[in-house]
Design an enzyme around this catalytic site. Structure first.
Site, short mmCIF file in Angstrom:
data_model
loop_
_atom_site.label_atom_id
_atom_site.label_comp_id
_atom_site.label_asym_id
_atom_site.label_seq_id
_atom_site.Cartn_x
_atom_site.Cartn_y
_atom_site.Cartn_z
N ASN A 252 0.82 -1.21 0.00
CA ASN A 252 0.00 0.00 0.00
C ASN A 252 0.85 1.26 0.00
O ASN A 252 0.57 2.23 -0.72
CB ASN A 252 -0.93 0.00 1.22
CG ASN A 252 -2.18 -0.83 1.02
OD1 ASN A 252 -2.62 -1.02 -0.12
ND2 ASN A 252 -2.73 -1.33 2.10
N GLU A 295 -6.06 -7.43 5.38
CA GLU A 295 -5.38 -8.41 4.52
C GLU A 295 -5.41 -9.80 5.13
O GLU A 295 -4.65 -10.69 4.74
CB GLU A 295 -3.92 -7.98 4.28
CG GLU A 295 -3.02 -8.05 5.50
CD GLU A 295 -3.04 -6.80 6.37
OE1 GLU A 295 -2.09 -6.58 7.12
OE2 GLU A 295 -4.02 -6.02 6.27
#
Length: 378
Positions: A252, A295
Site C-alpha cells: 500500500n 489483509e
C-alpha cells in the site's frame, strides 16, 4: 391426495393433485341434481346415463391424476393440465345437457358456471373467451339440432334463446372477471418471486465482503460458532486457518491503496480457486472461506485434521507464490503466512480462534511465508 402418500411430491405437484381431486368432487356433487331430475322424469338419460356420465368423469380425473403424479404432465407448458380438464368438463356438460329439458336444463346450466370457476386457477382472459366461444357454439348447435328436428313451437325457440343468451352473458362476464383475478394472482406470484429473490440477494450481500466477494467477518464468526457447537455436541472435529498477506502495508505504501485492492482481489480469487479443489466453498457443513479483515483471511475446514489442513494451506501457498500478481503498477510478488489450529474437545470458538491467531503470530515472527500449526502439547 394427502398424508404420507403425498409427502414424496413437491409442493407444486401436491397443489395440482388437490385441484384435480377438487374437480372430481365437483363432478360427484352434480350427481345429486342429476339424480333428482332423473327421478322427476325431467331427463331422458336414465340411471344408466348417470352411471355413464360418472364413469367418464371419474376416468378423466384419474387420468389427470396419473399424468400429474407421474410427472408426465411436466413436459407441457401447463403441468396442471388445466385447459384439457376444462375442455373435457365442457364437452361432458354439453353432452349431459342434451338429455335434460324444462327447468332441469336451466338449473344444470350452472355446470358451466362451476367449470368457469376452475379457470381461476390459471386461465387468461383470452383462454376464458375461447372456452366461452366453444361453450356457446356447442350449446347453440345442440339447441338448433333439438328444436329443428322436433318441429318445436315458437315459445320453445324463445326459451332456448333465453337460456343461450343467459349462458353467453354469464360466461363472458366470468371470462373478464376470471381473467382479471387470474392476472392478479399471476402478478402477486411474480411479485412474491421477485421479493424472495431480492431478499435472497440481500441476505447474500449481507454476508459477503464487498471488495473480494468472499464471506465477511460476521458470517465467518457465525460459521465458526456453528462448527464449534457441532464439534462439542457430536465430536466432529474441525480445523481453522488464519491467513495474512505478508508485508501488505508495504504494498500500500509503495503503490497506493488501489493497487493494494487489486492484490486483495487476486489473492482472494486464488484462494477461492484452490478451495474449490478441496471442496465447494460456502455451504455448511463444507469448507468456508472469507475475508476476516484487512489483509487477513480465514478458512474453516469441518471434519479436517491439522495434518489435512496443512496440506490444503500448502497448496494455497504454492499457488499464490507461483507467479507475481499483475497490477496496474506492474508485477507484485505476494506471499502469505498462516496459523492453523484444530478444535480440542469441548473447546469454545473463541479459544480455537485465539490459538490460530497465536500460530499466525509465530509464523510472522519466524520470518513469514510459512505455516505454523498449533500442535497440542502432550
Amino acid at each position: 391426495m394427502s398424508g404420507p402418500a403425498s409427502s414424496r411430491f413437491d409442493p407444486e405437484t401436491r397443489l395440482r393433485l388437490r385441484r384435480v381431486w377438487l374437480g372430481l368432487l365437483s363432478y360427484l356433487m352434480f350427481l345429486v341434481p342429476m339424480s333428482i331430475a332423473v327421478q322427476a322424469g325431467s331427463s331422458t338419460m336414465g340411471w344408466w346415463g348417470v352411471a355413464g356420465f360418472t364413469s367418464v368423469a371419474v376416468t378423466v380425473n384419474l387420468l389427470a391424476l396419473l399424468a400429474i403424479a407421474s410427472g408426465w404432465s411436466k413436459r407441457f407448458a401447463d403441468p396442471s393440465l388445466l385447459v384439457p380438464q376444462l375442455v373435457a368438463a365442457m364437452l361432458l356438460a354439453l353432452a349431459m345437457i342434451h338429455f335434460f329439458e324444462g327447468e332441469a336444463r336451466s338449473v344444470l346450466l350452472l355446470l358451466f358456471v362451476a367449470i368457469f370457476f376452475f379457470g381461476l386457477f390459471g386461465l387468461s382472459t383470452r383462454q376464458y373467451l375461447r372456452l366461452t366461444t366453444g361453450t356457446a357454439v356447442g350449446y347453440l348447435a345442440i339447441s338448433i339440432w333439438e328444436l329443428a328436428g322436433s318441429d318445436a313451437p315458437r315459445e320453445a325457440w324463445l326459451v332456448e334463446a333465453l337460456r343461450f343468451s343467459a349462458l353467453v352473458v354469464i360466461t363472458i362476464w366470468m371470462s373478464f372477471i376470471g381473467g382479471y383475478i387470474a392476472s392478479i394472482r399471476r402478478r402477486l406470484a411474480a411479485q412474491r418471486d421477485a421479493l424472495e429473490k431480492a431478499n435472497s440477494k440481500l441476505r447474500e450481500l449481507s454476508i459477503r465482503d464487498e471488495l473480494t466477494g468472499l464471506y465477511n467477518r460476521r458470517h465467518l464468526t457465525e460459521r465458526l460458532e456453528q462448527e464449534s457447537e457441532r464439534g462439542r455436541r457430536y465430536g466432529q472435529g474441525f480445523s481453522v486457518a488464519l491467513i495474512d498477506i505478508d508485508h501488505f502495508k508495504a504494498i500500500n505504501d509503495s503503490h497506493g491503496h488501489a493497487v493494494g485492492d487489486e492484490v486483495l482481489v487476486q489473492f482472494a480469487s486464488i484462494l477461492r480457486l484452490q478451495a474449490r479443489f478441496i471442496d465447494h466453498v460456502g455451504q455448511a457443513p463444507e469448507r468456508t472461506l472469507g475475508r476476516f479483515g484487512g489483509e487477513e483471511f480465514m478458512i474453516i475446514l469441518p471434519g479436517t485434521s491439522l495434518a489435512g489442513a496443512r496440506v490444503c494451506l500448502e497448496r494455497m501457498r504454492a499457488a499464490v507464490t507461483q507467479a507475481p500478481f499483475e497490477t496496474s503498477a506492474g508485477p507484485v510478488q505476494v506471499t502469505f503466512s498462516a496459523g492453523l489450529a484444530e478444535q480440542r474437545p469441548d473447546e469454545a470458538a473463541e479459544a480455537l480462534l485465539q490459538r490460530a491467531d497465536e500460530a499466525l503470530y509465530r509464523a510472522k515472527e519466524g520470518g513469514r511465508d510459512r505455516l505454523v500449526l498449533d500442535i497440542p502439547t502432550q
